[in-house]
Design a protein around this motif. Structure first.
Motif, mmCIF file in Angstrom:
data_model
loop_
_atom_site.group_PDB
_atom_site.id
_atom_site.type_symbol
_atom_site.label_atom_id
_atom_site.label_comp_id
_atom_site.label_asym_id
_atom_site.label_seq_id
_atom_site.Cartn_x
_atom_site.Cartn_y
_atom_site.Cartn_z
ATOM 1 N N SER B 56 42.447 40.866 46.159
ATOM 2 C CA SER B 56 41.623 41.981 46.654
ATOM 3 C C SER B 56 40.483 42.283 45.700
ATOM 4 O O SER B 56 39.331 42.424 46.121
ATOM 5 C CB SER B 56 42.452 43.255 46.801
ATOM 6 N N LEU B 57 40.799 42.365 44.401
ATOM 7 C CA LEU B 57 39.768 42.723 43.416
ATOM 8 C C LEU B 57 38.709 41.635 43.291
ATOM 9 O O LEU B 57 37.516 41.914 43.287
ATOM 10 C CB LEU B 57 40.404 42.996 42.053
ATOM 11 N N LEU B 58 39.185 40.374 43.229
ATOM 12 C CA LEU B 58 38.237 39.264 43.084
ATOM 13 C C LEU B 58 37.347 39.167 44.316
ATOM 14 O O LEU B 58 36.122 39.036 44.214
ATOM 15 C CB LEU B 58 39.021 37.961 42.869
ATOM 16 N N GLY B 59 37.986 39.273 45.497
ATOM 17 C CA GLY B 59 37.229 39.213 46.740
ATOM 18 C C GLY B 59 36.233 40.356 46.826
ATOM 19 O O GLY B 59 35.095 40.159 47.261
ATOM 20 N N SER B 60 36.637 41.556 46.382
ATOM 21 C CA SER B 60 35.738 42.711 46.435
ATOM 22 C C SER B 60 34.513 42.478 45.564
ATOM 23 O O SER B 60 33.393 42.819 45.960
ATOM 24 C CB SER B 60 36.455 43.971 45.949
#
Lengths: 294, 94
Positions: B56-60
């Motif tokens: 989630s964080l990397l994609g965000s």
């Protein structure tokens, strides 16, 4: 029945490592994030600029070029070093006096510091005094890594292959040595060909070490700095200016801390994503093949 | 000991405090329901809730960068909204 004891003392054992990582990685990374949204003219005075550096960087041709060069370099390095390392490991003797000789000669390039490797190849490739450059010139081949981009690229690739293929060889050799003889005997009874032995026994058994080899070589080649800096200094022109060289030029040469911080963060995100993809693919392929009862 | 040299700003401090709170939240979640809730994702590999947070964080981060690249003149809050929806989808299906 013995009840499982829950003991949280191990957290204290992790504390020194956590503190070390905090000081050497987390706090500097936080500082880089802070720099990336500000501008400075020195004297520890900063001015808020928001996402401007990121916008500028994403649309900058200089960044695109450095990024493409970096991807191309890592791609070429991996596609040469991994197969070559496996082939050499397969050809190495498994017993007798040849084992220590091969292992030591393989380990030698790994012991040489990066800047020394750069200097060795810088001199080796010179047309006036270097063995390689002089020999090629004597054969009538037009080779000058200070003036031609292709010659500069070939020199850096040859240097990296010379320096780091040994790492892949040693890891693959360790993987090969861990295969029990029973597997080979079973293959012999079944009349398996040399290719089948490699495909169904050796390659699956080497998968874990190859994962480490690919990850190490990818990360190392993606952040390569010292060797190309010593050999070509990023030239001729900008042809070997990889991302790390460009980053240092920006941060230290031009003292553009804001854009350099933004570039560092994008660089970091790219490495994080690619490593995650490599790790996920390779660890899942490993699990599938071990579930498949190879 | 001062932290002036780190050049803190309110937005970046808020960013790190939110990340820190997420990690604390995940730790509390793990203590309440140990094991990481592993499951087979739609991408055909096993993920735990830690993996989901990472994705989630990397994609965000990538959603924000792509937004900056494509719609530089529009507000970044749109990218933030997309990233929130993306994170919810990751926690639901990946």
């Amino acid at each position: 029945m013995i009840e499982k004891q829950i003991n949280q003392k191990a957290w204290f054992m992790v504390l020194p490592v956590f503190l070390l990582v905090a000081f050497s990685a987390i706090i500097p990374l936080m500082t880089v994030v802070n720099y990336s949204v500000q501008d400075t003219f020195g004297n520890n005075q900063f001015f808020w600029v928001g996402m401007d550096w990121f916008r500028e960087l994403i649309h900058s041709e200089r960044f695109h070029d450095a990024f493409l060069r970096q991807i191309m370099f890592s791609g070429i390095i991996l596609s040469i070093e991994i197969p070559l390392g496996i082939v050499i490991a397969l050809a190495m003797p498994k017993e007798g006096w040849g084992v220590p000789v091969c292992l030591i000669s393989m380990a030698l390039p790994l012991l040489i510091p990066w800047n020394v490797v750069g200097t060795i190849w810088q001199i080796f490739g010179r047309v006036d005094i270097g063995l390689l450059g002089h020999s090629l010139a004597a054969l009538g081949i037009d080779y000058n890594y200070t003036q031609e981009p292709i010659a500069a690229w070939l020199t850096i690739i040859a240097m990296d292959v010379w320096h780091w293929t040994s790492l892949v060889v040693l890891l693959s050799y360790a993987g090969l040595c861990s295969i029990p003889d029973a597997y080979y005997q079973a293959a012999k009874i079944d009349g398996a060909s040399r290719l089948s032995v490699f495909r169904y026994i050796q390659l699956p058994k080497m998968q874990r070490v190859l994962l480490i080899a690919v990850l190490l070589r990818f990360m190392d080649s993606f952040m390569i700095y010292t060797e190309p800096f010593v050999i070509t200094g990023g030239g001729p022109g900008n042809s070997t200016t990889f991302m790390s060289i460009d980053l240092v030029k920006m941060a230290i040469g031009q003292f553009d801390l804001g854009p350099a911080a933004a570039m560092s963060l994008i660089y970091f995100l790219v490495i994080l994503l690619l490593c995650w993809i490599f790790y996920t693919i390779m660890s899942n392929v490993g699990e599938e093949s071990s579930n498949g009862g190879v | 000991m001062t932290f002036n040299w780190m050049a803190w700003t309110t937005p970046t401090a808020t960013f790190f405090i939110v990340i820190f709170c997420m990690l604390v939240g995940m730790t509390i979640w793990e203590i309440k329901c140990p094991g990481g809730a592993p499951r087979q994702s739609i991408l055909h590999f096993e993920t735990t809730r830690g993996d989901r947070l990472f994705v989630s964080l990397l994609g965000s981060a990538y959603i924000h960068i792509i937004w900056l690249a494509l719609f530089a003149s529009l507000s970044l809050w749109w990218a933030f909204a997309i990233a929130c929806v993306y994170a919810l989808c990751v926690f639901r299906w990946v």
